[in-house]
Design a protein around this motif. Structure first.
Motif, PDB file in Angstrom:
ATOM      1  N   UNK A 288       1.279 -32.092 -35.364  1.00 34.73           N
ATOM      2  CA  UNK A 288       0.595 -32.731 -34.236  1.00 34.73           C
ATOM      3  C   UNK A 288       0.546 -34.247 -34.356  1.00 34.73           C
ATOM      4  N   UNK A 289       0.237 -34.814 -35.530  1.00 35.56           N
ATOM      5  CA  UNK A 289       0.234 -36.287 -35.628  1.00 35.56           C
ATOM      6  C   UNK A 289       1.591 -36.920 -35.313  1.00 35.56           C
ATOM      7  N   UNK A 290       2.673 -36.208 -35.570  1.00 30.93           N
ATOM      8  CA  UNK A 290       4.009 -36.749 -35.302  1.00 30.93           C
ATOM      9  C   UNK A 290       4.240 -36.877 -33.805  1.00 30.93           C
ATOM     10  N   UNK A 291       3.782 -35.895 -33.033  1.00 28.34           N
ATOM     11  CA  UNK A 291       3.924 -35.957 -31.586  1.00 28.34           C
ATOM     12  C   UNK A 291       2.891 -36.891 -30.964  1.00 28.34           C
ATOM     13  N   UNK A 292       1.706 -36.919 -31.555  1.00 31.45           N
ATOM     14  CA  UNK A 292       0.626 -37.755 -31.017  1.00 31.45           C
ATOM     15  C   UNK A 292       1.072 -39.212 -30.898  1.00 31.45           C
ATOM     16  N   UNK A 293       1.884 -39.672 -31.846  1.00 35.67           N
ATOM     17  CA  UNK A 293       2.366 -41.058 -31.813  1.00 35.67           C
ATOM     18  C   UNK A 293       3.229 -41.346 -30.598  1.00 35.67           C
ATOM     19  N   UNK A 294       3.789 -40.299 -30.003  1.00 35.45           N
ATOM     20  CA  UNK A 294       4.704 -40.478 -28.879  1.00 35.45           C
ATOM     21  C   UNK A 294       4.029 -40.277 -27.528  1.00 35.45           C
ATOM     22  N   UNK A 295       2.787 -39.790 -27.537  1.00 41.62           N
ATOM     23  CA  UNK A 295       2.097 -39.535 -26.283  1.00 41.62           C
ATOM     24  C   UNK A 295       1.601 -40.838 -25.665  1.00 41.62           C
ATOM     25  N   UNK A 296       1.561 -40.879 -24.330  1.00 42.66           N
ATOM     26  CA  UNK A 296       1.001 -42.040 -23.636  1.00 42.66           C
ATOM     27  C   UNK A 296      -0.523 -42.008 -23.774  1.00 42.66           C
ATOM     28  N   UNK A 297      -1.143 -43.140 -23.546  1.00 46.17           N
ATOM     29  CA  UNK A 297      -2.602 -43.236 -23.712  1.00 46.17           C
ATOM     30  C   UNK A 297      -3.346 -42.343 -22.733  1.00 46.17           C
ATOM     31  N   UNK A 298      -2.855 -42.278 -21.486  1.00 48.58           N
ATOM     32  CA  UNK A 298      -3.633 -41.639 -20.414  1.00 48.58           C
ATOM     33  C   UNK A 298      -3.262 -40.184 -20.174  1.00 48.58           C
ATOM     34  N   UNK A 299      -2.984 -39.468 -21.256  1.00 50.22           N
ATOM     35  CA  UNK A 299      -2.891 -38.008 -21.243  1.00 50.22           C
ATOM     36  C   UNK A 299      -4.133 -37.490 -21.964  1.00 50.22           C
ATOM     37  N   UNK A 300      -4.938 -36.654 -21.313  1.00 52.22           N
ATOM     38  CA  UNK A 300      -6.278 -36.345 -21.819  1.00 52.22           C
ATOM     39  C   UNK A 300      -6.504 -34.885 -22.191  1.00 52.22           C
ATOM     40  N   UNK A 301      -5.528 -34.023 -22.016  1.00 56.16           N
ATOM     41  CA  UNK A 301      -5.734 -32.610 -22.297  1.00 56.16           C
ATOM     42  C   UNK A 301      -5.543 -32.259 -23.756  1.00 56.16           C
ATOM     43  N   UNK A 302      -6.552 -31.611 -24.360  1.00 49.81           N
ATOM     44  CA  UNK A 302      -6.436 -31.038 -25.705  1.00 49.81           C
ATOM     45  C   UNK A 302      -5.963 -32.059 -26.730  1.00 49.81           C
ATOM     46  N   UNK A 303      -6.569 -33.230 -26.706  1.00 47.39           N
ATOM     47  CA  UNK A 303      -6.257 -34.269 -27.693  1.00 47.39           C
ATOM     48  C   UNK A 303      -7.562 -34.801 -28.281  1.00 47.39           C
ATOM     49  N   UNK A 304      -7.479 -35.221 -29.541  1.00 47.33           N
ATOM     50  CA  UNK A 304      -8.656 -35.748 -30.230  1.00 47.33           C
ATOM     51  C   UNK A 304      -9.139 -37.012 -29.514  1.00 47.33           C
ATOM     52  N   UNK A 305     -10.457 -37.096 -29.321  1.00 48.15           N
ATOM     53  CA  UNK A 305     -11.113 -38.233 -28.656  1.00 48.15           C
ATOM     54  C   UNK A 305     -10.655 -38.396 -27.203  1.00 48.15           C
ATOM     55  N   UNK A 306     -10.182 -37.323 -26.590  1.00 49.31           N
ATOM     56  CA  UNK A 306      -9.827 -37.355 -25.167  1.00 49.31           C
ATOM     57  C   UNK A 306     -10.702 -36.331 -24.445  1.00 49.31           C
ATOM     58  N   UNK A 307     -10.115 -35.428 -23.670  1.00 51.24           N
ATOM     59  CA  UNK A 307     -10.890 -34.374 -23.025  1.00 51.24           C
ATOM     60  C   UNK A 307     -11.258 -34.683 -21.584  1.00 51.24           C
ATOM     61  N   UNK A 308     -11.997 -33.754 -20.968  1.00 56.43           N
ATOM     62  CA  UNK A 308     -12.285 -33.848 -19.538  1.00 56.43           C
ATOM     63  C   UNK A 308     -13.163 -35.038 -19.186  1.00 56.43           C
ATOM     64  N   UNK A 309     -14.181 -35.303 -19.987  1.00 55.10           N
ATOM     65  CA  UNK A 309     -15.084 -36.399 -19.646  1.00 55.10           C
ATOM     66  C   UNK A 309     -14.391 -37.755 -19.798  1.00 55.10           C
ATOM     67  N   UNK A 310     -13.604 -37.906 -20.849  1.00 63.98           N
ATOM     68  CA  UNK A 310     -12.856 -39.159 -21.031  1.00 63.98           C
ATOM     69  C   UNK A 310     -11.841 -39.328 -19.903  1.00 63.98           C
ATOM     70  N   UNK A 311     -11.180 -38.231 -19.505  1.00 63.76           N
ATOM     71  CA  UNK A 311     -10.218 -38.313 -18.417  1.00 63.76           C
ATOM     72  C   UNK A 311     -10.873 -38.675 -17.093  1.00 63.76           C
ATOM     73  N   UNK A 312     -12.035 -38.089 -16.829  1.00 70.01           N
ATOM     74  CA  UNK A 312     -12.751 -38.411 -15.597  1.00 70.01           C
ATOM     75  C   UNK A 312     -13.248 -39.854 -15.605  1.00 70.01           C
ATOM     76  N   UNK A 313     -13.737 -40.309 -16.754  1.00 66.66           N
ATOM     77  CA  UNK A 313     -14.162 -41.714 -16.873  1.00 66.66           C
ATOM     78  C   UNK A 313     -12.998 -42.668 -16.606  1.00 66.66           C
ATOM     79  N   UNK A 314     -11.832 -42.306 -17.116  1.00 64.85           N
ATOM     80  CA  UNK A 314     -10.652 -43.151 -16.926  1.00 64.85           C
ATOM     81  C   UNK A 314     -10.251 -43.189 -15.458  1.00 64.85           C
ATOM     82  N   UNK A 315     -10.343 -42.061 -14.781  1.00 66.48           N
ATOM     83  CA  UNK A 315     -10.030 -42.041 -13.352  1.00 66.48           C
ATOM     84  C   UNK A 315     -10.951 -42.966 -12.579  1.00 66.48           C
ATOM     85  N   UNK A 316     -12.261 -42.900 -12.837  1.00 69.29           N
ATOM     86  CA  UNK A 316     -13.203 -43.778 -12.135  1.00 69.29           C
ATOM     87  C   UNK A 316     -12.876 -45.241 -12.414  1.00 69.29           C
TER      88      UNK A 316
END
Length: 340
Positions: free
Chosen positions: A95-123
């Motif tokens: 997972x850490x190997x792929x995590x380095x390649x993910x964009x910042x604004x993908x929020x599903x099933x990632x450490x320190x992300x999730x639904x609330x962080x994604x909704x906050x980012x949308x606002x």
């Protein structure tokens, strides 16, 4: 040339990694009978897993399938506890190997992300977009039957752009092919959550780097794009639909739409505007029904308050991220828990 990683298998089968995987897999399930049986012979079970992985004889177990209806009907496929330990051991390393390649604004099933962080980012994006452009439109995209549609060979090809350790790839291939057809990932596997992000990371980079979308947010198979011109959003819609079909063998569903943000953007359990955020009506109605059912079961003595309190606390944790004081007060005040 993307960076690839070799010699990962020794880390995966390392006994300490398997033990960490066991600790993660048993979280919130340690008193489950299957977990208790495994734990009673922990060292033997972990050594057996290690031997099978090293010997190349490990095979994914049989899935137990059941249906849930929240927020909509879904079939969940659950593996035996032994396999869940293996999945955690694999994800600990890759997972850490792929995590380095993910964009910042993908929020599903990632450490320190999730639904609330994604909704906050949308606002945040709604406010920034309105300050920048004034009138703003939203493209809200949704992929049709995403998990059942993930193509095995396409996913394996994407994985191989990051991992070239043959033994690790054999393990990953076995997990991907543990469903009988050439496409589909079981909802319920830990690896399915990671592979979903690996698969749709292709869309993320296409949107950010090829289309040059400034305001883009994704949570699993739901994504949002903001722009001041509807015509450009229609062009992006067509480009994304073509990319998904040609590169990932996926299709957008009929719920994909373009509309002004003044209507509010329904995303991750909330309806968001520039100025405020409300709970979905579905969430309120669902919680009212759940509270009434819990009150009835409590009244007959079937359950105790220890069962009720976590349900209420979980919903309150979600509701407090919206402008919901009056809704919470009215809803919780409408139900009385008392023994009959």
């Amino acid at each position: 040339m993307p960076k690839t990683y070799n010699r990962l298998f020794d880390e995966i089968v390392d006994f300490e990694n398997l033990y960490r995987a066991y600790i993660k897999a048993r979280r919130c399930k340690r008193y489950n009978p299957e977990v208790l049986r495994f734990s009673s012979k922990l060292e033997d079970e972990l050594l057996a897993i290690q031997d099978k992985l090293l010997g190349g004889t490990y095979k994914t177990g049989n899935y137990y399938r059941f249906v849930i209806y929240e927020p909509k009907k879904r079939e969940i496929a659950a593996l035996p506890f032994r396999d869940r330990v293996v999945h955690h051991a694999l994800c600990n390393v890759i997972e850490p190997l792929f995590e380095r390649k993910f964009v910042h604004d993908s929020y599903g099933c990632r450490v320190r992300k999730g639904t609330h962080a994604g909704s906050d980012r949308l606002v945040e994006f709604l406010r920034r977009a309105q300050r920048t452009w004034g009138k703003v439109f939203c493209l809200k995209g949704d992929i049709e039957k995403f998990f059942p549609s993930v193509h095995h060979e396409a996913l394996k090809g994407i994985v191989r752009r990051t991992i070239r350790c043959k033994q690790t790839l054999n393990l990953i291939d076995g997990i991907i092919d543990s469903t009988p057809e050439s496409k589909g990932m079981p909802i319920g596997n830990l690896t399915s959550q990671l592979f979903a992000n690996v698969y749709l990371n292709e869309l993320d980079h296409f949107a950010k780097e090829k289309l040059r979308v400034r305001f883009y947010v994704r949570y699993m198979d739901d994504f949002i794009l903001l722009y001041p011109e509807k015509e450009r959003l229609h062009e992006w819609h067509e480009s994304i639909a073509m990319f998904l079909h040609e590169r990932l063998r996926l299709n957008l569903n009929s719920k994909t739409s373009i509309f002004p943000i003044s209507r509010g953007v329904d995303f991750l359990g909330y309806r968001a505007w520039v100025t405020h955020r409300l709970l979905r009506k579905r969430s309120i109605i669902g919680m009212r029904r759940k509270l009434n059912a819990l009150a009835e079961r409590y009244g007959t003595g079937e359950i105790s308050l220890d069962t009720v309190q976590p349900v209420i606390a979980s919903w309150l944790g979600h509701a407090k991220h919206a402008n919901s004081y009056n809704v919470r007060k009215k809803l919780l005040g409408s139900v009385v828990f008392k023994r009959l």
